[in-house]
Scaffold this active site. Sequence first.
Site, mmCIF file in Angstrom:
data_model
loop_
_atom_site.group_PDB
_atom_site.id
_atom_site.type_symbol
_atom_site.label_atom_id
_atom_site.label_comp_id
_atom_site.label_asym_id
_atom_site.label_seq_id
_atom_site.Cartn_x
_atom_site.Cartn_y
_atom_site.Cartn_z
ATOM 1 C CG ASP A 51 -1.927 -1.041 1.282
ATOM 2 O OD1 ASP A 51 -2.222 -1.626 0.225
ATOM 3 O OD2 ASP A 51 -2.466 -1.288 2.379
ATOM 4 C CG MET A 52 0.854 6.052 -1.236
ATOM 5 S SD MET A 52 -0.272 7.235 -2.039
ATOM 6 C CE MET A 52 0.730 8.726 -2.016
#
Length: 205
Positions: A51-52
């Site tokens: 995930d970012m």
Amino acid sequence: MTPLYQDEALLVFDKPAGLLSVPGRLPENKDSLALRVQAIWPDALIVHRLDMATSGLIVMARGPEAHRTLSIAFAERRVHKRYVAVVAGQVRDDAGEVDLPLITDWPNRPKQMIDHDIGKPSLTRYRVIERATDRTRVELEPVTGRSHQLRVHMMALGHPIIGDVFYAPPEVQALSSRLLLHAERLELPHPVSGEALHFEAPAAF
């Protein structure tokens, strides 16, 4: 980007929080680990994602053959990942697992949700590392690799990850300026030699 490890078949990086693994759809979301790496190693291909908001270890294959071999290793669960997270509250049990099926919450993408009817099987193992007054440091092992799996499972356990803007209540989000989730250990077979490789990158929190 400086790799933690590199050879003719793979690259390993410690991705910072706030950086996409691959480019997003919108022009302002083009910057990503993949784009930065491919500017230096044009044959580099993404095998898995973080995930970012999540930091930590991520591997990229060099060339289609290494990509295929590593993708099979991931699919056959011969790649083992360990994350460290700081969650809200005191987790009661020293160790346990969360076995709850997940599916995309389409109206609220990219959020995921638990769905016992059509959700995909999802299993997370956890182990308490340290307890504090209002939080617990845990090691997380995603047996399956669903999107947002660790975040949703910790929320479902009653202990959302601190700094999680998707699944934590505002008061838990406010405890950190970033998501306190980091991919700390990665074990995988080398795509050419088959040698067992082990990588570690300590969390910055």
